[in-house]
Design an enzyme around this catalytic site. Structure first.
Site, PDB file in Angstrom:
ATOM      1  CE1 TYR A 128      -3.216  -2.791   0.048  1.00  0.00           C
ATOM      2  CE2 TYR A 128      -3.894  -2.147   2.244  1.00  0.00           C
ATOM      3  CZ  TYR A 128      -4.044  -2.949   1.133  1.00  0.00           C
ATOM      4  OH  TYR A 128      -5.037  -3.892   1.113  1.00  0.00           O
ATOM      5  CG  ASP A 168     -12.506  -7.138   5.902  1.00  0.00           C
ATOM      6  OD1 ASP A 168     -12.242  -6.558   6.980  1.00  0.00           O
ATOM      7  OD2 ASP A 168     -12.918  -6.529   4.898  1.00  0.00           O
TER       8      ASP A 168
END
Ligand code: NAD
Length: 361
Positions: free
Chosen positions: A143, A254
């Site tokens: 990222y 998640d």
């Protein structure tokens, strides 16, 4: 003795302001009970900040956060800002906040509450007793790695580029947080990587392995990320603490979240070497239900509990909030995302009122 704290509230976008209002009310009740004097400052981030200032993370917001004891964030993002250039998107504000505060460690618990076992999409015998902590590296990896961007070659063809990079020191510091976290829990640490394909992962595995002798009480194992994803849904009880990089941690946390039935129940903490940490729900801004009083505020409220425990050193206050959450669930109070037959459906605000009623009883 009265303790004084300065807390920055970042309500953000979508359901953010609704769940933040509940969390702030709960914190005010708790502050009274524990004789804490809390000064709240509210600042802009994400789409709300873009609308007001043109930037997803105004300088004043970062400064206010830096000066506080802890930051309580709700969520950012929404369809309205999805087509803006990357540097103006809400997500850029979130990444800037993490980088600006040096928050390299993200702790994401995924714990099955007995009251919600039926909300999980997996069989009760598979998820009963699940209690996992995912320690995700937050300020490095793909990222942030350079070069990144969409480049046009001489032939006119575009290429999208991101770079997955970790240095030894980045791996070591997140590794230490993970080993120490495992020491406070079940003393098992699983490091997740893709060392069979990626050099950056090979270095990750080597460094984590080299740290292990400093923590002889911890049982260390390694899994490739594809296998880890499979094992998480096959037999999640095998995991205690998981440590992994930014991208894999984003996805696995998640998946771990869904074991518990609802993403609306899960808090997280992001910590740096020093300075204020950021406490926020795992979920996003849920634009599909924003403004409808349907959001589950419990992840935000449990983020307040994590803040009290990890940033303000008020474990008894944290315990009281966590107990209140269990009590409202015991009463049968549910928001839509965790609703099951025979339970009482409440909106976001009413769930907050129920919590306050329990706290004040
Ligand atoms: P999301 O978590 O916002 O929503 C996924 C699903 O879960 C939706 O159906 C939503 O209604 C539901 N949900 C989420 N939180 C809930 C809650 N508290 N109560 C009840 N239901 C809830 O993820 P998404 O749809 O992928 O993303 C929506 C926006 O949020 C995007 O703009 C994304 O960039 C942003 N986002 C922000 C963060 C953050 O602020 N940390 C994290 C993830 C996504």
């Amino acid at each position: 003795m009265t303790q004084h704290y300065q807390i920055t509230l970042l309500p953000g976008d979508g359901i953010g302001p609704e769940i933040m209002a509940v969390a702030a009310d709960v914190l005010k009740v708790i502050a009274q009970k524990f004789n804490l004097q809390i000064e709240f400052k509210t600042a802009l981030i994400g789409g709300a900040a873009i609308d007001a200032t043109g930037e997803p993370l105004p300088k004043e917001t970062l400064e206010t956060c830096r000066q506080s004891d802890a930051v309580l964030l709700a969520a950012i993002g929404g369809y309205k800002w999805d087509n803006l250039p990357r540097h103006q998107r809400p997500e850029t504000g979130l990444l800037g906040l993490r980088a600006g505060l040096g928050l390299f460690a993200n702790l994401r618990p995924a714990k099955i509450l007995p009251q919600l076992i039926d909300a999980s999409s997996l069989k009760p015998e598979v998820v009963e007793g699940v209690d996992i902590m995912v320690v995700r590296e937050l300020t490095g990896g793909i990222y942030f790695g350079q070069p990144k961007g969409i480049f046009t070659s001489e032939t006119g063809e575009k290429r999208g580029v991101n770079t997955m990079v970790y240095s030894e020191s980045e791996i070591d510091r997140i590794g230490k947080v993970a080993f120490e976290t495992a020491q406070k829990r079940g003393k098992k640490l699983c490091s997740v990587d893709k060392a069979n394909v990626l050099e950056v992962s090979q270095l990750w595995r080597d460094r984590i392995t080299q740290l292990a002798p400093e923590y002889p009480d911890i049982e260390l194992s390694h899994l490739y990320v594809d296998n880890a994803a499979m094992q998480l849904v096959r037999w999640p009880k095998q995991f205690d603490t998981i440590v992994t990089g930014n991208l894999f941690g984003d996805i696995l946390s998640d998946a771990a979240a869904m074991l518990t039935g609802s993403i609306g129940m899960l808090p997280s903490a992001s910590l740096g070497a020093s300075g204020p940490g950021v406490f926020e729900p795992v979920h996003g801004s849920a634009p599909d239900i924003a403004g409808q009083d349907k959001a589950n505020p419990l992840a935000q409220v449990l983020s307040v509990a994590m803040m009290l425990r990890y940033a303000l050193d008020q474990p008894a206050a944290a315990d009281m909030i966590e107990q209140a959450v269990l009590q409202v669930l015991d009463r049968g109070d549910r928001t839509g995302d965790i609703m099951s037959p025979g339970m009482k459906l409440l909106g976001c605000r009413a769930m907050g009122d129920a919590l306050i009623e329990v706290l004040e009883s």
